[in-house]
Scaffold this motif. Structure first.
Motif, short mmCIF file in Angstrom:
data_model
loop_
_atom_site.label_atom_id
_atom_site.label_comp_id
_atom_site.label_asym_id
_atom_site.label_seq_id
_atom_site.Cartn_x
_atom_site.Cartn_y
_atom_site.Cartn_z
N ASP A 285 0.66 -1.17 0.10
CA ASP A 285 0.14 -0.14 0.09
C ASP A 285 0.75 1.35 0.01
OD1 ASP A 285 0.99 0.39 2.73
OD2 ASP A 285 -0.74 -0.41 3.50
N GLY A 286 2.13 1.28 0.11
CA GLY A 286 2.87 2.24 -0.22
C GLY A 286 2.49 3.62 1.01
N GLY A 287 2.19 2.75 2.42
CA GLY A 287 2.14 3.65 3.54
C GLY A 287 0.59 4.10 3.65
N ALA A 288 -0.20 3.93 2.44
CA ALA A 288 -1.58 4.55 2.59
C ALA A 288 -2.42 4.12 3.87
CB ALA A 288 -2.35 3.91 1.42
N GLU A 289 -2.94 5.06 4.63
CA GLU A 289 -3.72 4.42 5.66
C GLU A 289 -5.08 4.03 5.27
OE1 GLU A 289 -3.99 7.45 9.15
OE2 GLU A 289 -2.96 9.03 7.74
N ARG A 353 -8.57 1.46 -4.85
CA ARG A 353 -8.18 2.92 -4.58
C ARG A 353 -7.27 2.88 -3.18
NH1 ARG A 353 -13.75 1.96 -5.83
NH2 ARG A 353 -14.63 3.88 -7.27
N MET A 354 -6.26 3.67 -3.42
CA MET A 354 -5.62 4.11 -2.21
C MET A 354 -5.34 5.60 -1.79
SD MET A 354 -2.05 1.37 -2.98
CE MET A 354 -2.20 -0.19 -3.43
N ALA A 355 -5.37 5.67 -0.45
CA ALA A 355 -5.18 7.13 -0.16
C ALA A 355 -4.86 7.34 1.22
CB ALA A 355 -6.79 7.58 -0.01
N GLU A 356 -4.47 8.77 1.62
CA GLU A 356 -4.16 9.22 2.72
C GLU A 356 -2.54 8.63 3.06
OE1 GLU A 356 -5.63 11.42 4.70
OE2 GLU A 356 -7.20 11.54 2.92
N PHE A 357 -1.70 9.09 1.94
CA PHE A 357 -0.18 8.77 2.23
C PHE A 357 0.48 9.46 3.16
CE2 PHE A 357 -1.85 7.19 -1.98
CZ PHE A 357 -1.28 5.87 -2.06
N PRO A 358 1.80 9.00 3.37
CA PRO A 358 2.56 9.76 4.34
C PRO A 358 2.93 11.06 3.65
CG PRO A 358 3.51 7.59 4.07
CD PRO A 358 2.38 7.59 3.05
N GLU A 359 3.30 11.95 4.52
CA GLU A 359 3.85 13.45 4.03
C GLU A 359 4.81 13.13 2.94
OE1 GLU A 359 5.31 17.59 5.55
OE2 GLU A 359 4.90 16.05 6.90
N GLY A 360 4.73 13.92 1.80
CA GLY A 360 5.82 13.70 0.70
C GLY A 360 5.01 12.50 -0.49
N GLY A 361 3.96 11.80 0.01
CA GLY A 361 3.51 10.94 -1.00
C GLY A 361 3.46 9.39 -0.63
N ARG A 363 5.08 5.75 -0.49
CA ARG A 363 6.36 5.08 -0.46
C ARG A 363 6.72 4.44 -1.74
NH1 ARG A 363 4.91 2.22 4.57
NH2 ARG A 363 4.62 0.82 3.28
N PRO A 364 8.02 4.17 -2.19
CA PRO A 364 8.08 3.20 -3.47
C PRO A 364 7.72 2.24 -3.78
CG PRO A 364 10.42 4.67 -2.64
CD PRO A 364 9.24 4.75 -1.51
N ASP A 365 7.41 1.63 -2.55
CA ASP A 365 6.91 0.06 -2.53
C ASP A 365 5.50 0.03 -2.85
OD1 ASP A 365 5.90 1.24 -0.21
OD2 ASP A 365 6.24 -0.89 0.83
N LEU A 366 4.86 1.15 -3.32
CA LEU A 366 3.50 1.04 -3.88
C LEU A 366 3.09 0.21 -4.99
CD1 LEU A 366 0.74 2.20 -3.62
CD2 LEU A 366 1.39 4.06 -5.22
#
Length: 411
Positions: A285-289, A353-361, A363-366
């Motif tokens: 999820d690239g850090g998506a909450e 759908r993925m959303a609410e990522f960390p500040e800066g967008g 992560r590369p593993d998305l």
């Protein structure tokens, strides 16, 4: 207190829409739009069998939405609801456009020449994702208020102002333009059992309306036009999905047009399976909450999300040991926790759908990838499993959580 969704205003609007769809102009549109849509769709036999139920919802959604388009007399109306009863009358569902089953969608008509204030209260359990999007008549973003981060008083109340002026110290302000057409509000419920939609009321500021309301005949014409638009919009969306190869993800994008959220990442594709096959989707999820994995048919309605797992979001899913997630899309229960049930539909559309990522967008593993696996090999993947009783408990919890936003359904 009024329910945040099942309000007296919502019920009155739904009952009026039931009367509206009996108007001769609207009945004629029901017939003509269906004929045109079916003629263009080139649908399989399996999809044809889903048409009647889906079509009723898409067309009723057009009636509900089109009858709240007067910016001089704005209301807050909810679309994409499931079927229910009001005053002993059956109200059809109103899903359309490949909806998100986690989301309570509400619309408010807006004119860039008018001034408005929205008043409401957030729930005790705030949502992970919540946006008030002011858009133009092509669903392009004019301005956005982030409901998760907006100013809220100690008692949970809030105000959002909408007009063409600068904020001028107003904490929650949407600056409109001459192109402003509508507020589209997404209350995204990650935890169905805890997350609470906002209560929302709207007031247009200023004097009495300068023009008369539409007559019934004029409203029927507007409804017929929106019915045709909904069918055309959904048909084009599905056609785009079906131009991609089956059982393959190749589309990922962010956007702020045609109804998409600029802060979300979309990964879309379609599945096509034999009875003894499953489509296995691996998600990082690239850090998506927040993320959700729903299935839909080509007519734009999601599958059974109340009594089957026609969708799963991050809170409803179990991660793998490495923090990634794996979902098994199949028509038969494979015994894994993260089963997305096709409900017997051997083909369909998947819009992750993925959303609410960390500040800066992100992560590369998305990433999100899919592969076809024989059903009898699923047990070899080492995924989180469930017993029959655990499955039953999962479904019971799901139904109870969903009905918190649909209190009209009591059985």
């Amino acid at each position: 207190m009024n329910h945040p969704v099942a309000t007296p205003e919502q019920h009155a609007h739904e009952l009026a829409a039931l009367d509206l769809i009996e108007h001769p102009t609207v009945r004629a549109a029901y017939r003509s739009v269906a004929e045109t849509w079916l003629g263009r769709a080139r649908a399989s036999e399996a999809m044809h069998r889903r048409f009647a139920a889906a079509y009723e919802e898409v067309m009723f959604s057009a009636a509900v939405w089109s009858s709240n388009q007067d910016p001089l007399r704005p209301k807050v109306t909810t679309i994409t609801r499931l079927a229910h009863e009001v005053d002993g009358r059956r109200v059809p569902g109103s899903r359309w456009g490949i909806d998100n089953p986690d989301t309570v969608y509400r619309v408010v008509p807006i004119s860039g020449e008018e001034r408005y204030v929205l008043r409401g209260r957030v729930g005790a359990h705030r949502m992970t994702e919540n946006y008030f999007t002011l858009w133009n008549d092509a669903m392009g973003t004019v301005d956005v208020c982030d409901g998760r981060r907006m100013h809220v008083e100690a008692d949970g109340s809030y105000e959002i102002t909408v007009d063409a002026d600068e904020a001028g110290g107003r904490p929650n302000h949407l600056r409109s333009t001459p192109e402003a057409h509508e507020l589209y509000i997404r209350d995204v419920l990650l935890d169905w059992g805890c997350d609470d939609p906002n209560t929302i009321e709207v007031e247009r500021l200023g004097g009495p309306p300068a023009t008369a309301a539409l007559t019934l005949d004029e409203q029927a014409e507007a409804t017929a036009a929106m019915m045709a638009h909904f069918a055309d919009f959904t048909g084009k969306l599905s056609h785009g999905m079906y131009k991609t190869p089956p059982n393959h993800f190749s589309l990922a994008w962010t956007a702020d047009h045609t109804g998409a959220m600029r802060s979300q990442v979309y990964v879309a594709g379609r599945y096509e399976l034999a009875p003894d096959e499953a489509f296995v989707v691996d998600v990082s999820d690239g850090g998506a909450e927040y993320f959700t994995v729903p299935l839909s048919n080509i007519w734009g309605t999601t599958l059974d999300v109340l009594d089957r797992t026609g969708s799963l979001n991050k809170a409803q899913s179990r991660p793998n040991d490495d923090g990634t997630y794996t979902f098994v899309i199949a028509g038969q229960d494979p015994g894994v926790h993260n089963w997305i049930d096709t409900g017997g539909l051997p083909e369909g559309i998947l819009t992750l759908r993925m959303a609410e990522f960390p500040e800066g967008g992100a992560r590369p593993d998305l990433a999100a990838t899919g592969r076809v696996v024989p059903l009898d090999r699923i047990c070899e993947l080492g995924l989180p499993m469930v017993t029959r009783s655990e499955r039953a408990a999962q479904l019971a919890e799901r139904r109870a959580g969903y009905l918190r936003r649909l209190p009209e359904v009591t059985a």
